[in-house]
Design an enzyme around this catalytic site. Structure first.
Site, short mmCIF file in Angstrom:
data_model
loop_
_atom_site.label_atom_id
_atom_site.label_comp_id
_atom_site.label_asym_id
_atom_site.label_seq_id
_atom_site.Cartn_x
_atom_site.Cartn_y
_atom_site.Cartn_z
N TYR A 51 10.17 21.88 7.99
CA TYR A 51 10.97 21.98 9.21
C TYR A 51 10.18 22.60 10.34
CZ TYR A 51 12.17 26.74 7.57
OH TYR A 51 12.13 28.03 7.12
N GLU B 19 6.64 7.31 11.78
CA GLU B 19 6.45 8.27 12.86
C GLU B 19 7.65 9.21 12.80
OE1 GLU B 19 7.01 7.30 17.28
OE2 GLU B 19 4.82 7.20 16.99
N ARG C 231 19.01 28.57 0.32
CA ARG C 231 18.22 29.28 1.32
C ARG C 231 19.07 29.34 2.58
NH1 ARG C 231 12.54 29.63 0.01
NH2 ARG C 231 12.06 28.42 -1.86
N ARG D 81 0.81 -1.22 0.00
CA ARG D 81 0.00 0.00 0.00
C ARG D 81 0.84 1.26 0.00
NH1 ARG D 81 -2.75 -0.71 5.45
NH2 ARG D 81 -0.65 -1.46 5.81
N HIS E 258 20.62 31.28 7.84
CA HIS E 258 19.70 32.03 8.68
C HIS E 258 19.79 31.63 10.14
CE1 HIS E 258 17.05 32.05 4.82
NE2 HIS E 258 17.92 33.03 4.79
N LYS F 119 17.36 38.99 -0.25
CA LYS F 119 17.75 39.15 1.16
C LYS F 119 19.03 38.35 1.45
CE LYS F 119 15.03 37.33 4.31
NZ LYS F 119 13.95 37.11 5.27
N ASP F 120 19.10 37.12 0.94
CA ASP F 120 20.30 36.31 1.18
C ASP F 120 21.50 36.84 0.41
OD1 ASP F 120 18.92 34.69 2.92
OD2 ASP F 120 18.57 33.09 1.46
N GLN G 205 6.11 25.99 15.50
CA GLN G 205 5.77 26.39 14.13
C GLN G 205 6.35 25.37 13.17
OE1 GLN G 205 6.52 30.58 13.26
NE2 GLN G 205 7.30 30.04 11.25
N ASP G 206 5.58 25.02 12.15
CA ASP G 206 6.06 24.18 11.04
C ASP G 206 6.14 25.04 9.80
OD1 ASP G 206 6.15 21.92 12.62
OD2 ASP G 206 4.42 20.94 11.71
N LYS H 99 15.88 23.85 15.17
CA LYS H 99 15.19 23.45 13.94
C LYS H 99 15.31 21.95 13.73
CE LYS H 99 16.01 27.85 11.61
NZ LYS H 99 16.59 28.54 10.45
#
Length: 186
Positions: free
Chosen positions: A133, A29, A60, A24, A63, A168-169, A47-48, A73
Site C-alpha cells: 500500500y 499498470e 491489522r 508469458r 489505524h 498494539k492493536d 511511502q510504499d 492510502k
C-alpha cells in the site's frame, strides 16, 4: 481501462487496473497519476509499505494518523486475499462511525483507495497474504492512532474468526473514546 467504483461511503473507491496477459504472464499498470486523477483520486504518494501475514484471520488495524500527518492510502494484494475495511471518523459526516469493506485479492486484481479521515484495517482471508500500500504522508508515531478492530459501536462484520492480532492493536481505544481529529467538509 482502469475502473473506479465508489463504495457505499462514496469517498472510498475500489480501483481495478487492466491486466494484459499472454503465454508469458501478464502486464498491468497499477498506478498512473493522470488515470487516477480522472478517476477522482489525486494524491502525492511518499511511502510504499509491504506486509505479509502468515495466518488467515490475522487483523491489522484499525489505524490512522492525525493531521498534519494524515494519510490517504491505496491498498492492493499481490498474493492471497484480504477483507479490507475503512471506517469514517470525520466528525459531522453523515456516515460518521460507519464502515465499508471489500475483498481485495491477487486474483481480482482490485485495489482500495482510503482517503484521510478514515480508519483503515484488514483481515487476511488466505494464508501468506501479501499486501502493498501507498501512503500520502510518512509514518509518524506521534500522530498514530488506533481504534479497536472489534468495536461494537462500529460493528464490522469480519469474514472469519480472529487468529492473530498485534499487542498494539489489542489495546487500541474504543470508538466512543476516540477524539475526532477530522471534520467532514461536505
Amino acid at each position: 481501462m482502469t475502473t473506479f467504483r465508489s463504495l457505499a461511503i462514496p469517498e472510498v473507491i475500489e480501483v481495478v487496473p487492466n491486466r494484459f496477459g499472454d503465454e508469458r504472464g501478464f502486464f498491468s499498470e497499477t498506478y498512473n497519476a493522470a488515470t487516477f486523477a480522472r478517476g477522482g483520486v489525486e494524491c502525492t504518494w511518499v511511502q510504499d509499505n509491504h506486509s505479509l501475514s502468515a495466518e488467515p484471520g490475522t487483523v491489522r488495524g484499525l489505524h490512522l494518523q492525525a493531521p498534519p500527518a494524515a494519510q490517504d492510502k491505496l491498498i492492493r494484494v499481490v498474493r492471497g486475499a484480504i477483507f479490507d475495511v475503512a471506517v469514517d471518523v470525520r466528525a459531522g459526516s453523515p456516515t460518521y462511525g460507519q464502515w465499508v469493506g471489500v475483498e481485495l485479492s491477487s486474483e481480482q486484481w482490485n485495489q482500495l483507495f482510503v482517503p484521510k479521515g478514515f480508519a483503515h484495517g484488514f483481515m487476511t482471508i488466505t494464508p501468506d497474504a501479501e499486501v502493498l500500500y501507498k501512503v500520502s504522508a510518512l509514518y509518524s508515531p506521534e500522530h498514530e492512532m488506533a481504534i479497536r478492530w472489534d468495536d461494537p459501536d462500529i460493528g464490522i462484520e469480519w469474514p472469519r474468526p480472529l487468529s492473530s492480532l498485534s499487542g498494539k492493536d489489542a489495546v487500541a481505544s474504543a470508538f466512543r473514546k476516540h477524539q475526532p481529529v477530522f471534520r467532514y467538509q461536505g
